[in-house]
Design a protein around this motif. Structure first.
Motif, PDB file in Angstrom:
ATOM      1  N   ILE A 137       0.856  -1.194   0.000  1.00  0.00           N
ATOM      2  CA  ILE A 137       0.000   0.000   0.000  1.00  0.00           C
ATOM      3  C   ILE A 137       0.893   1.246   0.000  1.00  0.00           C
ATOM      4  O   ILE A 137       2.059   1.176   0.397  1.00  0.00           O
ATOM      5  CB  ILE A 137      -0.973   0.004   1.207  1.00  0.00           C
ATOM      6  CG1 ILE A 137      -0.218  -0.043   2.536  1.00  0.00           C
ATOM      7  CG2 ILE A 137      -1.957  -1.157   1.101  1.00  0.00           C
ATOM      8  CD1 ILE A 137      -1.101   0.100   3.754  1.00  0.00           C
ATOM      9  N   PRO A 138       0.358   2.380  -0.456  1.00  0.00           N
ATOM     10  CA  PRO A 138       1.177   3.596  -0.576  1.00  0.00           C
ATOM     11  C   PRO A 138       1.828   4.071   0.722  1.00  0.00           C
ATOM     12  O   PRO A 138       2.895   4.653   0.697  1.00  0.00           O
ATOM     13  CB  PRO A 138       0.196   4.642  -1.104  1.00  0.00           C
ATOM     14  CG  PRO A 138      -0.852   3.862  -1.807  1.00  0.00           C
ATOM     15  CD  PRO A 138      -0.980   2.579  -1.032  1.00  0.00           C
ATOM     16  N   ASP A 139       1.200   3.823   1.857  1.00  0.00           N
ATOM     17  CA  ASP A 139       1.765   4.226   3.145  1.00  0.00           C
ATOM     18  C   ASP A 139       2.389   2.992   3.803  1.00  0.00           C
ATOM     19  O   ASP A 139       1.676   2.095   4.251  1.00  0.00           O
ATOM     20  CB  ASP A 139       0.680   4.827   4.042  1.00  0.00           C
ATOM     21  CG  ASP A 139       1.231   5.293   5.382  1.00  0.00           C
ATOM     22  OD1 ASP A 139       2.453   5.151   5.631  1.00  0.00           O
ATOM     23  OD2 ASP A 139       0.432   5.794   6.193  1.00  0.00           O
ATOM     24  N   GLY A 140       3.702   2.960   3.875  1.00  0.00           N
ATOM     25  CA  GLY A 140       4.410   1.804   4.429  1.00  0.00           C
ATOM     26  C   GLY A 140       4.583   1.830   5.931  1.00  0.00           C
ATOM     27  O   GLY A 140       5.337   1.017   6.478  1.00  0.00           O
ATOM     28  N   THR A 141       3.877   2.730   6.622  1.00  0.00           N
ATOM     29  CA  THR A 141       4.051   2.866   8.071  1.00  0.00           C
ATOM     30  C   THR A 141       3.742   1.571   8.818  1.00  0.00           C
ATOM     31  O   THR A 141       4.497   1.188   9.727  1.00  0.00           O
ATOM     32  CB  THR A 141       3.175   4.015   8.620  1.00  0.00           C
ATOM     33  OG1 THR A 141       3.514   5.215   7.928  1.00  0.00           O
ATOM     34  CG2 THR A 141       3.377   4.202  10.108  1.00  0.00           C
ATOM     35  N   GLN A 142       2.657   0.887   8.448  1.00  0.00           N
ATOM     36  CA  GLN A 142       2.309  -0.352   9.152  1.00  0.00           C
ATOM     37  C   GLN A 142       3.376  -1.418   8.944  1.00  0.00           C
ATOM     38  O   GLN A 142       3.787  -2.100   9.876  1.00  0.00           O
ATOM     39  CB  GLN A 142       0.934  -0.877   8.701  1.00  0.00           C
ATOM     40  CG  GLN A 142       0.486  -2.126   9.463  1.00  0.00           C
ATOM     41  CD  GLN A 142       0.364  -1.892  10.963  1.00  0.00           C
ATOM     42  OE1 GLN A 142      -0.293  -0.963  11.399  1.00  0.00           O
ATOM     43  NE2 GLN A 142       1.028  -2.735  11.764  1.00  0.00           N
ATOM     44  N   LEU A 143       3.850  -1.555   7.699  1.00  0.00           N
ATOM     45  CA  LEU A 143       4.918  -2.522   7.424  1.00  0.00           C
ATOM     46  C   LEU A 143       6.172  -2.150   8.206  1.00  0.00           C
ATOM     47  O   LEU A 143       6.819  -3.012   8.810  1.00  0.00           O
ATOM     48  CB  LEU A 143       5.219  -2.578   5.923  1.00  0.00           C
ATOM     49  CG  LEU A 143       6.344  -3.517   5.507  1.00  0.00           C
ATOM     50  CD1 LEU A 143       6.034  -4.957   5.901  1.00  0.00           C
ATOM     51  CD2 LEU A 143       6.596  -3.409   4.010  1.00  0.00           C
ATOM     52  N   CYS A 144       6.504  -0.869   8.255  1.00  0.00           N
ATOM     53  CA  CYS A 144       7.653  -0.389   9.020  1.00  0.00           C
ATOM     54  C   CYS A 144       7.519  -0.791  10.491  1.00  0.00           C
ATOM     55  O   CYS A 144       8.452  -1.327  11.086  1.00  0.00           O
ATOM     56  CB  CYS A 144       7.793   1.125   8.887  1.00  0.00           C
ATOM     57  SG  CYS A 144       9.176   1.838   9.800  1.00  0.00           S
ATOM     58  N   ASN A 145       6.345  -0.552  11.066  1.00  0.00           N
ATOM     59  CA  ASN A 145       6.117  -0.901  12.474  1.00  0.00           C
ATOM     60  C   ASN A 145       6.203  -2.407  12.695  1.00  0.00           C
ATOM     61  O   ASN A 145       6.768  -2.859  13.694  1.00  0.00           O
ATOM     62  CB  ASN A 145       4.771  -0.364  12.943  1.00  0.00           C
ATOM     63  CG  ASN A 145       4.768   1.149  13.035  1.00  0.00           C
ATOM     64  OD1 ASN A 145       5.806   1.782  13.154  1.00  0.00           O
ATOM     65  ND2 ASN A 145       3.575   1.736  12.960  1.00  0.00           N
ATOM     66  N   ASP A 146       5.658  -3.201  11.755  1.00  0.00           N
ATOM     67  CA  ASP A 146       5.730  -4.663  11.870  1.00  0.00           C
ATOM     68  C   ASP A 146       7.179  -5.139  11.831  1.00  0.00           C
ATOM     69  O   ASP A 146       7.573  -6.019  12.603  1.00  0.00           O
ATOM     70  CB  ASP A 146       4.923  -5.336  10.748  1.00  0.00           C
ATOM     71  CG  ASP A 146       3.429  -5.126  10.879  1.00  0.00           C
ATOM     72  OD1 ASP A 146       2.962  -4.690  11.971  1.00  0.00           O
ATOM     73  OD2 ASP A 146       2.713  -5.394   9.889  1.00  0.00           O
ATOM     74  N   LEU A 147       7.982  -4.557  10.940  1.00  0.00           N
ATOM     75  CA  LEU A 147       9.384  -4.956  10.823  1.00  0.00           C
ATOM     76  C   LEU A 147      10.192  -4.508  12.042  1.00  0.00           C
ATOM     77  O   LEU A 147      11.060  -5.243  12.521  1.00  0.00           O
ATOM     78  CB  LEU A 147       9.985  -4.414   9.530  1.00  0.00           C
ATOM     79  CG  LEU A 147       9.377  -4.981   8.241  1.00  0.00           C
ATOM     80  CD1 LEU A 147       9.981  -4.313   7.022  1.00  0.00           C
ATOM     81  CD2 LEU A 147       9.525  -6.489   8.169  1.00  0.00           C
ATOM     82  N   LYS A 148       9.889  -3.327  12.567  1.00  0.00           N
ATOM     83  CA  LYS A 148      10.554  -2.882  13.802  1.00  0.00           C
ATOM     84  C   LYS A 148      10.244  -3.848  14.944  1.00  0.00           C
ATOM     85  O   LYS A 148      11.120  -4.188  15.723  1.00  0.00           O
ATOM     86  CB  LYS A 148      10.090  -1.469  14.187  1.00  0.00           C
ATOM     87  CG  LYS A 148      10.763  -0.374  13.426  1.00  0.00           C
ATOM     88  CD  LYS A 148      10.275   0.996  13.933  1.00  0.00           C
ATOM     89  CE  LYS A 148      10.987   2.116  13.219  1.00  0.00           C
ATOM     90  NZ  LYS A 148      10.519   3.434  13.677  1.00  0.00           N
ATOM     91  N   ASP A 149       8.988  -4.269  15.025  1.00  0.00           N
ATOM     92  CA  ASP A 149       8.585  -5.218  16.067  1.00  0.00           C
ATOM     93  C   ASP A 149       9.360  -6.526  15.921  1.00  0.00           C
ATOM     94  O   ASP A 149       9.870  -7.058  16.914  1.00  0.00           O
ATOM     95  CB  ASP A 149       7.083  -5.459  15.991  1.00  0.00           C
ATOM     96  CG  ASP A 149       6.609  -6.439  17.038  1.00  0.00           C
ATOM     97  OD1 ASP A 149       6.884  -6.196  18.249  1.00  0.00           O
ATOM     98  OD2 ASP A 149       5.983  -7.458  16.683  1.00  0.00           O
ATOM     99  N   LEU A 150       9.449  -7.050  14.704  1.00  0.00           N
ATOM    100  CA  LEU A 150      10.186  -8.296  14.469  1.00  0.00           C
ATOM    101  C   LEU A 150      11.660  -8.152  14.846  1.00  0.00           C
ATOM    102  O   LEU A 150      12.290  -9.104  15.318  1.00  0.00           O
ATOM    103  CB  LEU A 150      10.066  -8.732  13.011  1.00  0.00           C
ATOM    104  CG  LEU A 150       8.758  -9.374  12.608  1.00  0.00           C
ATOM    105  CD1 LEU A 150       8.682  -9.537  11.094  1.00  0.00           C
ATOM    106  CD2 LEU A 150       8.580 -10.734  13.297  1.00  0.00           C
ATOM    107  N   ALA A 151      12.227  -6.960  14.630  1.00  0.00           N
ATOM    108  CA  ALA A 151      13.629  -6.718  14.937  1.00  0.00           C
ATOM    109  C   ALA A 151      13.862  -6.341  16.401  1.00  0.00           C
ATOM    110  O   ALA A 151      15.007  -6.192  16.830  1.00  0.00           O
ATOM    111  CB  ALA A 151      14.185  -5.612  14.032  1.00  0.00           C
TER     112      ALA A 151
END
Length: 154
Positions: A137-151
């Protein structure tokens, strides 16, 4: 008698499941699975399956397989371990999420993410120490937050 393909498949699994830093260590893991092999054979097998040595935080080097069969899913705990060990920073710009890793580690993280089938992740492009994740989706904020959580970078 174990075939070459069976041995190489086992080596790929062992490298994925354990922090293997040397060929003698891999020989011990193989012996634990009932497989006798020489260091020369293991060296050729590692070359054949595309194993590389990557530097991890703390300066140690470990074997990693940058690409697995595309239909092989990476378990969430494997992705969490890879992300936790090798991702230093996660940032977003539009639908692109950028991850920073130690030198030589970006491709390992990208491979784990590509095999994770994380919702909203279209794919990755990896360099040496940086990878881009493309959000669906155009706003990658949710993906960013999911990846931060995984890391573990919340």
């Amino acid at each position: 008698m174990t075939t070459k393909v069976q041995r190489q498949t086992l080596i790929a699994r062992l490298v994925g499941d354990h922090e293997v830093s040397s060929q003698p260590e891999l020989l011990e893991l193989l012996a634990g699975e009932g497989i006798e092999a020489t260091q020369a054979t293991v060296s050729r097998d590692l070359e054949d399956i595309g194993a590389v040595k990557v530097r991890v935080p703390g300066g140690n080097t470990l074997y990693a397989i940058p690409e697995f069969a595309p239909d092989r899913l990476a378990p969430v705990e494997h992705v969490r371990r890879v992300m936790g060990e090798w991702v230093a920073d996660v940032a977003v710009s539009g639908n692109i999420v950028v991850l920073r890793t130690p030198p030589g580690c970006a491709h390992v993280v990208a491979s784990a993410l590509d095999r994770s089938r994380i919702e909203g992740l279209l794919g990755t492009v990896a360099g040496d120490d940086t990878l881009m994740c493309i959000s669906a989706i155009p706003d990658g904020t949710q993906l960013c937050n999911d990846l931060k959580d995984l890391a573990g970078l919340d």
